[in-house]
Each structure stands twice: as structure tokens, then as C-alpha cells.
Design a protein around this motif. Structure first.
Motif, PDB file in Angstrom:
ATOM      1  N   GLN A 165     -26.979   4.990 -15.860  1.00  0.00           N
ATOM      2  CA  GLN A 165     -26.506   6.353 -16.001  1.00  0.00           C
ATOM      3  C   GLN A 165     -27.388   7.331 -15.082  1.00  0.00           C
ATOM      4  N   GLU A 169     -26.199   9.883 -12.069  1.00  0.00           N
ATOM      5  CA  GLU A 169     -26.590  11.310 -11.993  1.00  0.00           C
ATOM      6  C   GLU A 169     -27.493  11.879 -10.972  1.00  0.00           C
ATOM      7  N   ASN A 172     -24.081   9.631  -7.342  1.00  0.00           N
ATOM      8  CA  ASN A 172     -23.086   8.700  -7.447  1.00  0.00           C
ATOM      9  C   ASN A 172     -22.456   8.041  -6.884  1.00  0.00           C
ATOM     10  N   ARG A 201     -21.824   3.753 -23.002  1.00  0.00           N
ATOM     11  CA  ARG A 201     -21.476   4.754 -21.930  1.00  0.00           C
ATOM     12  C   ARG A 201     -22.302   4.724 -20.682  1.00  0.00           C
ATOM     13  N   SER A 202     -23.424   4.727 -20.969  1.00  0.00           N
ATOM     14  CA  SER A 202     -24.297   4.388 -19.893  1.00  0.00           C
ATOM     15  C   SER A 202     -24.203   3.232 -18.834  1.00  0.00           C
ATOM     16  N   THR A 205     -21.332   3.199 -16.507  1.00  0.00           N
ATOM     17  CA  THR A 205     -21.452   4.005 -15.085  1.00  0.00           C
ATOM     18  C   THR A 205     -21.799   2.991 -13.978  1.00  0.00           C
TER      19      THR A 205
END
Length: 818
Positions: A165, A169, A172, A201-202, A205
Motif C-alpha cells: 500500500q 501510494e 501506483n 486491504r493493504s 494493493t
């Protein structure tokens, strides 16, 4: 695999990021360090990609360095070994010993969440969690300092769950892969973890997530769907159109390193000495870290049970246990050490003598050559892990057993059980009696059976090396990343039901292609529900009406067998494709084989001996829960691709989509049997198909149909003039130029279909309306009846009445089963 940056014609860079650098560092002066590269593990796994990429390692150097001079000197020395250090300093203890090993590690190994010590206010869940995030930020800072445009970042293990993540950030567009080297637990275990959603969720990514086994990957996908509410597909996880690929990559070893070591003179000398030392005895070997998950106490208890029940073996067998010390300062590990020592003493006291001890227990590590010698002379390797990501000790044993061909007794809870199960004796380490019986079976196994078991496992270890593991992951990461943008842009749209119905009513020759499982059956409430293979009762009258319509041809595709489909659809005037298109039945009830010509099926005979379950002609194997090893042995066949569900294992021909081929051959048979002259001007195709079989959705696309027909024609005959005639015949009876083609996937956001609906309820709704389309005008459908998901309060009476009217029109007087 692309390994060169085309813009500047140089090798692409790969940043391998792990908690620990593969280097042992020792300070020899104020500004000097002694470094030694650690063999095995990730180093072996990246031997192949290291030759293709410019590889750099990022990680903690294994030592605490606080002075600037020391940091600079170590960084410079590590740079010569293509390593970049991350200095963790004050956050290390709560990050590594705290959150990583004290919280995440027990959760991942099914041991549950440890109790928080409320008396230690300086080390709480929150302080450890904060340190974990800070450590991940430190890794981020180092990567940013060294990142170059186009670099691939491969992150390893649970120590760095937030790093994907943080990197996305920052940029991307970075290609990010993440691999878990430990097990992944069931959702029931993982959901006890505080901050579970943030961690999941991290990691999602990343572009590609890798796991050792299908079970671990399956647990991860289910955990994400249940905790985050995202969609789990055959590819992985889909969240708002973003696809995170989840795949299985069983890690291996460098087998040649062990094979060559066994040929060294010093190793052969050690083998000779060990054979003399244990002359007249059979040797059982255990090599483990002294860790709770390794099951050493269970091993000793199983061995004790064996000695109790087999008096004739007491002076003829010895258990040599290497227990490599780890985390000696942790109280739980100190207790484990005392327990193991107590068991060894008790067993030696019961069954030993002054001149002979049944257990030789060593609390130490041994050098590589001596370890290979032990592997080579052992008769049995006993692995009783309570939970293991893979357990490469079993691989190492097999690599060193080319001459002796000893027996591997392997815990079913080790990841290796799903790779080496065909040649090993699998045991439940918690069942002392089962372990005892397995030891006896291994010691008494005939030479012929030992040879065959070793052959199977040795073949696997040789072909599934660490190098292959690394190559496969990087190759998959590259493919996943290059396709991801296209996948996001091609999200299907909702079904325009009004248009589907109006075009149906205006067409003269229609073809409806429907899946069975999850389409015409009762809808699935969740992915794990056991689905009874029965026709949805709401469809009985509707399906008859459609099948009896002279303007409509209905085809059902299923992975079910011929007998099941005959039983369910025997009364319908319908075309059937059984066992994923391998068999075809026309409306008269006659079955024909639908195997494409020139397909090599030599591998089918080879799979039969591997299965204890039902063998169908399409190579679909049941009793998956009983034969964990079967799935991985089937992967050895180069002509096949393995597909898996919770209750079935399917082997699919690598170069063909059976569903795609089935549609082409069904189409030819329909044209031939019906002597069709009126072109088919409407095609509707819907189902709940595996991603690998979604070629069915593109078969009738107007822009590709001619090329599909051409391909099918060429594969059917070697006579070119006959092929041309057939192609022209098929082309003449298909006219979709007006856009009367609708492909509809059920419950899958990422699909090759043009449209998607939420569930089979929506397909049932549409079929009801199509069945009465000719008896009503297009104006009968109001705008409010456009595509919508059916709910429990929907009023179906008007549509049932229409269906009844339609039944009377086509002569079907059987009442509708509501």
C-alpha cells in the motif's frame, strides 16, 4: 519473461524485499565488516531470475548499528553484494519480536491470538502495531531512495503487509508482487486479529499475491470476501474493478546442490562413519527447528507408542533428532525445550540400555555436509509438523536419497504434503497411534514400493525447484501487470433486459446456450454451499415452453455426467453437452463423443492410477478431501491444466477450451441435424463458467465468429475443398449483423461476457419473459421492468400466467411447479 527495459536497452531491475537480508554480517572494526552470503532459501529461488534481471536485495542486515560510521561502512560492503540495508533501530523489538513473531506468526499458524499482557503497558497490541507500521515505513523510505522507473518490487512474507500500500501510494505504476512463506489460516482464525481489514486491504494493493498451496490461497480469498466484502473469482480478488491476482507457487529447493554434496569424498566418509555407528539398526531421522509448530513432542510420543507395541524392533531402530535452537530467550520456547528433553529422557529410560539408546537428540545445528550425510543414510524421514508453510526438509531428504530410497513419513499439516503426498506416508501428528503405525509401515515397506514412492517424489523435487518457483512467480507478475489495465477497462455492463426481449421476439431462428451449475440449478447463497444438482423448479414449465418453440434451439452445457443430465433433462426437447463438452446429445437423446481430433490423450491413462475417487471420462476426480496429493501429481502432466473446487478436481487439456470446442461442434451438429436453411439471427449465452472456459462468450461475437468457424472447420478435415464448403455452410446459417448477440456472466465482475447479472434469479426472470415473448407485444414490458435483481417480495403471478398461456400454445399441459 521480459528482462530488458526496451527504452534504454538494459536489464530490468528486480528489488527483492524481505525482512532479513540473505547475508551474515560481523563487525571487524570501526569501519569494516565481514560478510557471508547465506545459501538456500530465497537465494536459491532467485538463481534463475538473477541471470535475467539486475537483482538487488532490500532488508534488515541482521545486526543493530547505531553509529553513522558503522552504518556507512556496512552499507558500502553490502552494496558489493547487491544488498541494501534497512536499519530498524528502536522499532525492531516491538516490530519483529512483538507484532511479527508475537501476534502475526501465531495467527498465521492457527495458534490463535496471544493474550495481551496488561501489566506491561510499554508493549501492547497498539504499540506493537504502531512499531510494525513504522518499520514498514522505513522499508518504504529505503526503496524510494533506490527506486528507478520500471523496477519490479517483490515483497516477501508477513513482516511487510503494509509495504504494498505504501509503495502504491508513492507510485501506483510500480509492479508489486507479494509472497507468503507461511500458512494462511481460515477466516475464523484471521478475523480475531485486530486491524485485520487494514492489513488485508493493504496487501490487496499488490498486483500478484503468491502462496505455497491451494489451501492457503483459498483461505486468503475467503477471508477477504468475508471480512472485506470483496468478490472472489477464479483469478483472485476483484474490488471495484481492480483485480488482484492470487496464485499458487509451491517453493522448492536447489536439488543439484544436495545431489552433488552426496558425491563429495568428505560426505561419503561421514556416511561410512554413520553407518558404522548405527550398524545393525534402522535409522529414523528428524530435522526441525525447536519450535512449537514442528511437533517434536508428538514425534517422540508416536515413536514411544511404536516401541511399546513392537518389542521386536526395540533394539533394531534408532531415532536421530536434530533440534536447531531458536528464540532461546522466549519463555514458551524454554518450556518446549524442557518438554522435549523430558520425553527423550523418559523414552531412553524405558527402552534404552547402557550400550544402546533409542533416541539420539541434539540441541544444535549441524554443518551442511554432515546434514547431507544424515539424509543419505536414513531409512525413514519423520516429519510431524503441526502446521508448516512448506517444510523443505522433506525435499532435502528426497534429494539425498537417490541411492537408498528411504521412506518419507509426512504430516498432512505441512504444505509439502500437497506436493509430496503421492510418495509419502501422510499422517495426522496429533494421532499417536497413526504415527506409530506409519513408522511400522515405513520400516517394513517392500523395496519395490519404496522405489516407486521415491521415484514419484524425486521427479517432483527435481522439476519443481526453487529456481522454477522464482521464474514462475516473476513471469506471472509480468503477465498480470501487463494485462491489468485492459481488465479494468473491460468491466461488463448490466443486461439491457428490454432490448434482449424485444430482439428475441422479432427474431426468426434463435439459439439459447445456458450453463447448468449455478445457472439453471437453485441459486447459490455462498461459494461454499453444497449445491444439489436439480433443475430450479421455477424453470420447469418455462424451459419446456422454450424447448418446444420451433423458432428456438436450447443448449445446456454442464460439467455433470451424461446420466445426471439424462435424468434431469430427459423429458425436454433440448441439446446437452456433458462433462464440460466432452459428450454431446441431440434432441433425440443420442450421445456422441465430442473430443477434438488430433488431441493427445496419453496423459489420461497416467492419471487413473493416481485417483481413489470416481474416474469420469472427462478426467474429473471426486473425493478431493481424501486425496490431497492427487491435485499436485496431476500437475506433472505437461498437456494439462489443473482446476480445483472444494469438492472436485478437474484436469483440463492445456491447449483447448472444451466449452469453446463444444459450442463449435454443437453448432455444426444443429445445422446438420436440422438441415437448417434459415440463418440463426439471435444468440443468447449465459452461465457461471470458469475463467478458463469463458471462450464460450466470445465464440459468437460478430467480429470473431468467422475466424472461429474457420478454425473449427480446419480442425475437422484435411481436405481443403471440404473445409471451404463446410465453412460456407456454417456462415450462411448465422446472421448476427443486427447485434442480436448477448453474452451474460452470473455474479462475476471480471469476465469475457458483454453483460453481467447478480445471480441466477435474473436469468430465471429473463427466461420466463422470453418464453412468453411471442404471445405478448414488446409494449407489454414497462420501463420499470427493465433489468433488476429479483427480490423475495417480487410478484411473479403475471409472468406465471403468461407461461401457462404459452404452455397451452405449444401443447404442454403440465402445471407449473412454483
Amino acid at each position: 519473461m521480459v528482462s530488458y527495459d526496451e527504452s534504454c536497452s538494459k536489464r530490468q531491475r528486480l528489488l527483492v524485499v524481505a525482512n532479513r537480508l540473505p547475508v551474515s554480517a560481523k563487525r571487524t572494526g570501526e569501519n569494516s565488516w565481514s560478510l557471508e552470503m547465506s545459501p538456500g532459501g530465497l537465494v536459491s529461488g532467485l538463481l534463475g531470475v538473477a541471470a535475467e534481471f539486475e537483482t538487488k536485495w532490500v532488508g534488515w542486515p541482521g545486526v543493530d548499528v547505531y553509529d553513522v560510521v558503522g552504518k556507512n561502512a556496512l552499507s558500502k560492503s553490502l552494496a558489493d553484494m547487491k544488498c541494501i540495508p534497512v536499519f530498524l533501530e528502536e522499532v525492531f523489538d516491538q516490530y519483529y519480536n512483538g507484532y511479527c513473531n508475537g501476534i502475526l506468526w501465531p495467527i498465521l499458524h492457527h495458534m490463535g491470538l496471544p493474550q495481551e499482557d496488561h501489566n506491561d503497558t510499554n508493549k501492547t497490541y497498539q504499540t506493537q502495531y504502531d512499531a510494525y507500521k513504522k518499520a514498514n515505513r522505513k522499508f518504504l523510505d529505503v526503496i524510494i531512495e533506490n527506486y528507478e522507473e520500471g523496477d519490479i518490487v517483490w515483497i516477501h512474507d508477513y513482516h511487510l503487509l503494509f509495504l504494498p500500500q505504501y509503495l502504491k501510494e508513492y507510485n501506483n505504476k510500480i509492479k508489486i508482487g507479494w509472497f507468503l512463506h507461511s500458512p494462511f489460516p481460515s477466516s475464523e482464525v484471521f478475523k480475531t486479529l485486530p486491524s485485520r481489514s487494514e492489513l488485508l486491504r493493504s496487501v490487496l494493493t499488490a498486483d500478484l499475491l503468491g502462496f505455497h498451496t491451494y489451501d492457503f490461497a483459498s483461505h486468503f480469498v475467503r477471508t477477504c470476501t468475508r471480512i472485506l466484502g470483496v468478490e472472489g473469482t477464479h483469478e483472485g480478488i476483484v474490488d471495484h474493478g481492480k483485480v488482484t491476482r492470487v496464485a499458487v507457487f509451491p517453493i522448492g529447493i536447489d536439488p543439484n546442490r544436495f545431489i552433488k554434496a552426496c558425491e563429495l569424498p568428505e560426505v561419503r566418509q561421514q556416511m561410512t562413519e554413520l553407518k558404522k555407528r548405527f550398524a545393525g539398526k534402522r535409522v529414523i531421522l528428524g530435522v526441525d527447528r525447536l519450535d512449537m509448530i514442528k511437533g517434536i513432542p508428538q514425534k517422540f510420543l508416536g515413536f514411544e507408542k511404536f516401541l511399546e507395541e513392537n518389542m521386536d524392533w526395540r533394539d533394531k531402530v534408532v531415532l536421530v533428532q536434530i533440534a536447531v535452537p531458536t528464540r532461546n530467550n522466549v519463555p514458551e520456547y524454554q518450556k518446549l525445550k524442557s518438554q522435549v528433553h523430558g520425553l527423550a529422557g523418559r523414552i531412553n529410560g524405558r527402552f534404552g540400555s547402557v550400550s544402546s539408546l533409542p533416541i539420539h537428540h541434539l540441541d544444535c545445528s549441524v554443518d551442511f555436509n554432515f546434514l547431507c550425510a544424515l539424509y543419505a543414510i536414513a531409512d525413514v524421514m519423520l516429519v510431524t509438523s503441526l502446521r508448516d508453510g512448506m517444510n523443505l526438509v522433506s525435499y532435502e531428504f528426497i534429494a539425498c536419497q537417490e541411492a537408498k530410497k528411504g521412506v518419507l513419513v509426512l504430516s498432512e499439516f505441512a504444505g509439502a504434503a500437497q506436493s509430496l503426498g503421492a510418495g509419502a506416508i501422510l499422517v495426522n501428528p496429533w494421532d499417536v497411534t497413526e504415527v506409530s503405525s506409519a513408522i511400522k509401515e515405513a520400516l517394513n515397506m517392500p523395496a519395490e514400493e519404496r522405489d516407486e514412492r521415491h521415484r514419484l517424489n524425486f521427479q517432483y523435487v527435481k522439476t519443481h525447484s526453487a529456481k522454477k518457483w522464482g521464474d514462475d512467480f516473476i513471469s506471472e507478475l509480468h503477465d498480470t501487470f501487463t494485462e491489468s489495465d485492459m481488465k479494468i477497462k473491460k468491466i461488463p455492463v448490466g443486461l439491457p433486459q428490454q432490448d434482449v426481449i424485444q430482439r428475441y421476439s422479432k427474431s426468426n431462428n434463435r439459439l439459447l446456450i445456458l450453463g447448468f451449475f449455478g445457472t439453471l440449478t437453485e441459486p447459490m447463497n455462498n461459494q461454499n454451499e453444497e449445491l444439489d444438482l436439480k433443475l430450479n423448479p421455477e424453470l420447469k414449465g418455462t424451459l419446456k415452453a422454450l424447448c418446444n418453440d420451433p423458432k428456438t434451439t436450447v443448449v445446456v452445457l454442464s460439467r455433470s455426467g451424461k446420466n445426471i443430465l439424462d435424468k434431469i433433462f430427459g423429458e425436454y426437447n433440448i441439446w446437452l453437452a456433458a462433462e464440460n463438452g466432452m459428450f454431446l446429445r441431440d434432441t433425440t437423446g443420442e450421445w456422441v463423443t465430442n473430443i477434438p481430433e488430433n488431441m493427445n490423450l496419453d496423459w489420461v491413462d497416467g492419471t487413473k492410477m493416481l485417483s481413489l475417487g470416481e474416474h469420469k471420462q472427462e478426467t474429473c476426480y471426486n473425493t478431493y478431501g481424501q486425496d490431497q496429493f492427487l491435485m499436485h501429481q496431476l500437475m506433472l502432466f505437461e498437456e494439462t491444466i489443473l482446476l480445483k473446487s472444494m469438492r472436485w478436481v478437474r484436469l483440463r487439456y492445456k491447449y483447448t477450451s472444451f466449452e469453446g470446442v463444444a459450442v463449435g461442434r454443437i453448432w455444426e451438429e444443429i445445422v446438420r441435424k436440422k438441415s437448417m436453411t434459415t440463418p440463426v439471427d439471435y444468440v443468447f449465452c449465459s452461465g457461471y463458467f470458469l475463467e478458463k472456459d469463458e471462450d464460450i462468450y466470445t465464440f459468437f461475437k460478430p467480429e470473431v465468429v468467422s475466424s472461429k468457424l474457420s478454425h473449427e472447420t480446419r480442425s475437422k478435415s484435411s481436405a481443403s475443398n471440404h473445409s471451404i464448403k463446410k465453412k460456407n455452410l456454417l456462415s450462411n446459417v448465422l446472421d448476427l449483423k443486427k447485434g442480436n448477440y448477448f453474452s451474460v456472466a452470473i455474479g462475476q465482475a471480471h469476465t469475457k461476457a458483454r453483460h453481467v447479472v447478480d445471480s441466477s434469479h435474473d436469468v430465471v426472470d429473463l427466461l420466463h419473459k422470453l418464453a412468453v415473448a411471442d404471445t405478448t407485444t414488446s409494449d407489454s414490458f414497462s420501463e420499470s421492468e427493465d433489468y433488476q435483481t429479483r427480490n423475495a417480495n417480487a410478484d411473479w403471478k403475471p409472468w406465471i400466467n403468461y407461461v401457462k398461456i404459452r404452455e397451452l400454445a405449444v401443447g404442454d399441459t403440465e402445471p407449473v411447479d412454483i
